[in-house]
Every structure is written in C-alpha cells, then in structure tokens.
Design an enzyme around this catalytic site. Structure first.
Site, mmCIF file in Angstrom:
data_model
loop_
_atom_site.group_PDB
_atom_site.id
_atom_site.type_symbol
_atom_site.label_atom_id
_atom_site.label_comp_id
_atom_site.label_asym_id
_atom_site.label_seq_id
_atom_site.Cartn_x
_atom_site.Cartn_y
_atom_site.Cartn_z
ATOM 1 N N CYS A 170 0.791 -1.233 0.000
ATOM 2 C CA CYS A 170 0.000 0.000 0.000
ATOM 3 C C CYS A 170 0.829 1.292 0.000
ATOM 4 O O CYS A 170 0.448 2.238 -0.691
ATOM 5 C CB CYS A 170 -1.009 -0.010 1.144
ATOM 6 N N ARG B 224 7.464 -11.322 4.688
ATOM 7 C CA ARG B 224 7.105 -11.314 6.104
ATOM 8 C C ARG B 224 8.113 -12.176 6.867
ATOM 9 O O ARG B 224 8.344 -13.333 6.504
ATOM 10 C CB ARG B 224 5.696 -11.886 6.307
ATOM 11 N N GLN C 134 0.813 -10.707 -3.511
ATOM 12 C CA GLN C 134 -0.529 -10.257 -3.136
ATOM 13 C C GLN C 134 -1.200 -9.661 -4.361
ATOM 14 O O GLN C 134 -0.602 -8.837 -5.068
ATOM 15 C CB GLN C 134 -0.410 -9.190 -2.041
ATOM 16 N N ASP D 40 -3.047 -7.213 -4.987
ATOM 17 C CA ASP D 40 -3.529 -6.008 -4.309
ATOM 18 C C ASP D 40 -4.259 -5.060 -5.252
ATOM 19 O O ASP D 40 -3.947 -4.969 -6.452
ATOM 20 C CB ASP D 40 -2.347 -5.246 -3.692
ATOM 21 N N HIS E 16 -5.746 -0.864 -4.818
ATOM 22 C CA HIS E 16 -5.922 0.306 -3.957
ATOM 23 C C HIS E 16 -6.787 1.304 -4.715
ATOM 24 O O HIS E 16 -6.431 1.750 -5.807
ATOM 25 C CB HIS E 16 -4.571 0.906 -3.575
ATOM 26 N N LYS F 245 -12.585 -3.695 8.110
ATOM 27 C CA LYS F 245 -12.444 -4.480 6.888
ATOM 28 C C LYS F 245 -13.581 -5.488 6.760
ATOM 29 O O LYS F 245 -14.221 -5.863 7.743
ATOM 30 C CB LYS F 245 -11.106 -5.217 6.872
ATOM 31 N N HIS G 38 -8.275 -0.592 0.481
ATOM 32 C CA HIS G 38 -7.337 -1.673 0.187
ATOM 33 C C HIS G 38 -8.179 -2.911 -0.109
ATOM 34 O O HIS G 38 -9.024 -3.286 0.709
ATOM 35 C CB HIS G 38 -6.440 -1.991 1.391
#
Length: 641
Positions: free
Chosen positions: A342, A371, A389, A391, A393, A473, A519
């Site tokens: 992000c 991670r 990911q 992702d 946005h 979320k 997100h």
C-alpha cells in the site's frame, strides 16, 4: 420472595426460584431430572462457568448440554487435561506446559525426559491410559490458591512451566490468586471451566505429534505437542477421522511436489521454488484476476520491493509491523523489504495532481511482499515468508465507498465461482486495540462498510476488534470440499494513510480534499490461494486451470515423433499439451499420467499413427475413443469456455 431464596432468568425469559447457595447443578436439577443428567456447564450472563458455580440471584442462565454450541470445546478442554494426566502416568518425569482446546480438537505441549519422547506408535498407549481415566468418571474439582502457594505447589512437583506461567500472571496482570482443577490424582493450573467429570468426554483420538517451541520462541525449549480430538459420540469421531484422512490425501505439501508445481528448499525456508507447472498455474490464476481488473477499470502498476525505512514510519507499519519485517543497509541509509504494497501505491497516487473527475482511481498490483515469520509457524504455501498479493488500492470520495465496495463484492463472487467455490461468507471486522486514527474516523469508516453491505443486501458476521490497524475491513471466507473454512480476499477502508502521505485531489469546489483509500485483495496471497485450490480439488484442477491439459503417451519410442507432432498441433490450437517421451512401457506411462492428474491422456501407437488420430481417455468421462487432434482441441475449447 423468601430471604432464603433467589431468582434467576432462563433463556425463554421465565424465572426460576432456587434456595440461597444454589449452584448451576441445582438449577439444572430444578428444571428437570433429564436436564440435570445431561448438563455439562452453565452459561451465566453469557459467560461459561462450571456447574458447581454459586448463583447469587438476578443472573440470566443457560444450562449447557451436548446440543449446545459450546459443548464440544468444553469436552475437548476436559480431554486435554486427561491427556496430560495419562502422560504423567506413563512418563512421571515429564513437564507439562499448556493444553488448550482448538478448532476440531485439542493439544498439550509437553517436555519429555531426555531421550524418552513418544513416537507415533506410543499414541495408542497414551489413549489406553486416557480411557482408564475416562472410565473412572473422575470429577473435575476446582480450587483457588494464592499465587505464592501455587508457585510452591508446582515447584515441588517439578512443573517449571506452570511456575513460569503463574509468575507471569503475577507480574503482568497483578494476579493474587489462581485456579487449579483436579481430576483423579492430577491437578493442573487452569482458568476453567470444565465439565462435571471425565466420564462426559465421549469418543476421542490422539492424532499426531509435532514440535513446538515454548511460547513460540525459537530461543526457548522445544516441546512435544500431542494433538488429539474428541466428540460426543463415536460416529462423529469416525466422520472426523475420515475427513482427516482425506485432508492428508489432499495436502498440498504432498501433492505440490508430486504434481511438479513447487518445492521448498532449506536454502530459503518459507519461500517456495515454483516449477514450470506451478508457474503456469500462477499465471492462469493471475490472468483470471486480470479479467476482473479489465472489466472494472483498474490500472495495473508495479512498485519497488525495497523501500526506505522512513517510509514505514510514515505509513504506520513501523509501530505495528516492524517485528515482521526484513531490513538491510546501504551506506548511511536503511531499507526494508516491503511487507505490504500500500505505501508504494500511495507514492504512485501522490506523484500526480488529481481532480475529482479522476475518482475513483483504481490501481492494481501483483506485488511481491516479505514477512519475517518464525520458522516454527511456516506451513507449506499457507504460511510463507515471501508471497505475491493481488492487491488493489482504490482512491475515492466518501460518497463513492458503497459503489466501490459493491464492485469488490461482485468481483469476489465471480472469481470464487470460477475457481470452484460455492458461496462466500462475509465478516465485518471493527477497530482493534492497536490502531491509528480518532474514534470519530473509525465510526465513520465502520458505518460506511455496514451501509455498503446492507445496501448490497449481503448477510455478514460481526468480528469485533479484528480490523486492520488503519481501518475496518470485510473479509471473505469460502468452504472447501472437506468443509473447512478459509479466509481469502479482503476489503479494507482507510481514512488515515492518505492523510499520512498528504494525498489530495481537487474537488468541484476547487479546494483540495483528502481521498478515502480502499485496500482490497480478491484472492489474497496467490501462493496461499494456490495451496487451498490444490487441496479443494484434490490436485485434480479444473480443465481450464490445469497446467497440463493433455498428456500424450507414445506406446513405443518409434511413436515419439508422431506424439510430438500431435502435441504441437494441440498447442497451436491453445491446448496445454506435453509428451511423455520416456522409454517406459505404456502401462507405466498411463499409471504415472493418472498420478499427474492431467485431465486428458492421449495414447498414440501404430493404429493411431496410421489413422492420424489419438486414443483419448478423460479423467472425468473415461474412454472417449479415437479423435483427431483438432477434434480434441475443439472439445477442450468447449469445456473450458
């Protein structure tokens, strides 16, 4: 009401009058003898308690029986204590630590005497001793001790882990007393509650052994974790054990290497090596996501995987995530491998000026993140240190939130149906204890997600306190072929990160405004989703998703050239085809092709070569007969369309 009595409220709203000093067991007996016999525990004002708990009057109570949702967890907690009791019978020098109930079972972490840890074949011996304690119907008896006395009690028994737990309760929570539960000769440190006695445990089975560091700390003692499960009756246990066997057969950690999808190597623990078939699977998954991106007006970006440490202070990840990050240095500057995508997306948005006419601006990225997970929690593709990911946005106005959330819901529904999952369950998670932003911002954000879900007519479960540190979320859960629930995609609302990055757009009033940031991940971790897919389909992926759709099997070496030509024709028609050119018997090739789970096997020998055809066998329909390559390509196109 006489002074010697008290009243409690029952689930139907009626009142029950009892004598002073009455317990939960007394309440069950007063309702009826059948309930008294079936009672396992008592729920008092929503809190689970032992049947021996005293009532004071005015409480709302519910008697817990086998039919209650809480009953299995209670029975499994009881079984964990009996497991520890049996282990100490057989290994008197063992040191026990913690033994909680978990989803589908229980475990106990135990330090066994040096060189005397149990092997899998010892589980039956432990079970036999457990059965003796269950048959003895030992009552669970609770008592309370001062912490100093409890420490001395467990120290005298050589139970060092219990001593440490009590010392921590004293230091961290200011505890002055702790509770202990005894069944038979065994006494354990425990908050409770428990059932009336060991005789209520029902059917149980010890399932496996594993290693577990004390308190998850790799610098501490490695303990042996003994796993088990318990049910009210043997039939339920048998069903569960059958499901476990199916889960073992479908385990992606076994199927992945067998199907040449991926490998793990000790040189890079927790980071999969994707083989050609696995890479093809990931590409097919990404292309399916890209169908949604194109359909919904996303613009795809790519941002760096290494970013200055200062960025993570600015984004808020430093305070909330630094223990899970990898760092490096170059000269006087320190960098971090990104744990999330992000902040990079925020830098992309902030690199240009934007008008309200640009919104909503939807940016998508297949971003590799890292991670720093402890090695002990790594689990195949389901828990890794590096993953991609999918992702997205979305930068929008507050008025645009419901429409954007609805768009994410529709994309999720279409994608999960395509991948073979029936139905999606939604969960709304609210502000966690560790978070950024004001209470007013959180209230607005949570209200916006609730409104979006309700406007869409979607049912959802509330999960209080489990939101992201920057916003509430919606999480999306699916149920796989074995009935297991998986959390996959997510849609998170963020009022805070745009402020931290000074993001702005020019409104219709010609003034600057801060956008809202959504997100969203449709599949989540591509690696994790791949692992779940493999298990859901038992390795036999749908035809459209199979890395190899057709495997050509020449009967003898002299048929290899023809087989290669067949595969080439199929590839030109869009079919993913491969040839098994090994100098093996065709029977061996067919058996191996079965194990590879390729949807179509194509046998070619003298007869097929002379006819310009192939003998086709489908995993779904069995023998299809002879077809020309073009006919098979058309069939596959129709089946995957």
């Amino acid at each position: 009401m006489p002074e010697t009595s008290l009243k409690v409220e029952l689930p139907d709203g009626s009142e029950l009058e009892l004598e002073n000093g009455a317990t939960g067991a007394d309440a069950a007996a007063a309702i009826g003898p059948g309930l008294a016999k079936a009672a396992l525990a008592l729920k008092v004002n929503g809190e689970l308690r032992d049947l021996s708990a005293l009532l004071t009057g005015g409480e709302r109570i519910e008697v817990i029986t086998e039919k209650s949702p809480e009953a299995l967890e209670l029975v499994r907690h009881d079984a964990a204590h009996v497991l520890a009791e049996a282990v100490l019978d057989l290994w008197p020098g063992a040191k026990i630590s913690i033994g909680p109930p978990i989803d589908n079972g229980f475990y106990y972490d135990i330090e066994f005497p040096d060189g005397d840890a149990p092997a899998p074949e010892d589980l039956e011996r432990i079970e036999e001793r457990m059965r003796e304690h269950v048959a003895a119907d030992e009552p669970f008896e609770r008592r309370e001790l001062g912490t100093d006395e409890a420490i001395e009690h467990f120290r005298a028994e050589g139970q060092d882990y219990k001593v440490e737990l009590i010392e921590d309760l004293t230091r961290d929570e200011g505890a002055e007393t702790v509770t202990l539960y005894r069944n038979g000769p065994f006494e354990d440190l425990c908050r409770g509650p428990h059932g009336p006695s060991t005789g209520h445990i029902g059917a149980f089975k010890l399932t496996s052994l594993a290693g577990a560091y004390w308190r998850g700390d790799e610098t501490r003692q490695m303990l042996t974790r003994v796993y088990g499960t318990a049910f009210h009756d043997q039939r339920s246990l048998d069903r569960h054990l059958e499901m476990l066997e199916q889960a073992r057969e479908r385990d992606h950690r076994r199927l992945g290497p067998e199907l040449d999808l991926f490998r793990f190597r000790p040189e890079s623990p927790g980071m999969p090596f994707w083989l050609p078939n696995g890479s093809a699977l990931l590409e097919l998954m990404q292309e399916e996501v890209r169908v949604q991106l194109r359909k919904r007006g996303y613009r795809e970006i790519r941002t760096p995987e290494v970013l200055d440490e200062e960025l993570w202070h600015r984004s808020g990840h430093w305070d909330n995530y630094k223990d899970n990050m990898y760092f490096m240095g170059s000269g006087d500057r320190r960098y971090a491998l990104r744990p999330m995508n992000c902040p990079g997306a925020c830098l992309v948005f902030g690199a240009e000026r934007h008008s309200y006419r640009d919104l909503p601006l939807r940016l998508a990225e297949f971003g590799k993140v890292f991670r720093n997970e402890r090695e002990g929690v790594l689990h195949g593709l389901l828990r890794v240190r590096s993953f991609t990911q999918d992702d997205g946005h979305i930068y929008c106005t507050e008025d645009q939130i419901p429409g954007e959330v609805l768009d994410v819901l529709e994309a999720i529904d279409e994608l999960y149906t395509r991948f073979g999952f029936a139905g999606v369950q939604l969960e709304l998670s609210t502000r966690p204890e560790k978070s950024i932003g004001t209470a007013e911002q959180w209230e607005r954000a949570e209200a916006a997600l609730r409104e979006a879900l309700e406007d869409a007519g979607r049912e959802y479960e509330l999960n209080p306190g489990d939101g992201a540190f920057y916003g509430p979320k919606i999480d999306f859960h699916v149920t796989d072929a074995l009935g297991r629930s998986w959390q996959l995609g997510t849609c998170q609302l963020d009022f805070f990160m745009p402020e931290r990055f000074d993001l702005a757009y020019t409104g219709a009033d010609n003034a600057e405004h801060t956008p809202v940031m959504i997100h969203r991940a449709l599949l989540g971790s591509m690696e994790r989703f791949a692992g779940i897919l493999v298990e859901h389909h038992g390795g036999r992926l749908p035809l459209w998703l199979a890395p190899v759709q057709a495997l050509v099997l020449p009967v003898a070496d002299r048929h290899n050239d023809y087989a290669i030509g067949v595969a080439g024709e199929l590839k030109r028609a869009g079919v993913r085809a491969e040839v098994d050119e090994r100098s093996e018997s065709v029977g061996r090739k067919i058996r191996d092709a079965e194990l590879s789970k390729a949807p179509y096997m194509l046998v070619v020998g003298d007869r097929e070569q002379e006819a310009g055809a192939i003998s086709v066998r489908s995993h779904e329909g069995g023998d299809v007969g002879q077809l020309r390559p073009a006919e098979l390509a058309g069939r596959i196109a129709a089946e995957t369309g």
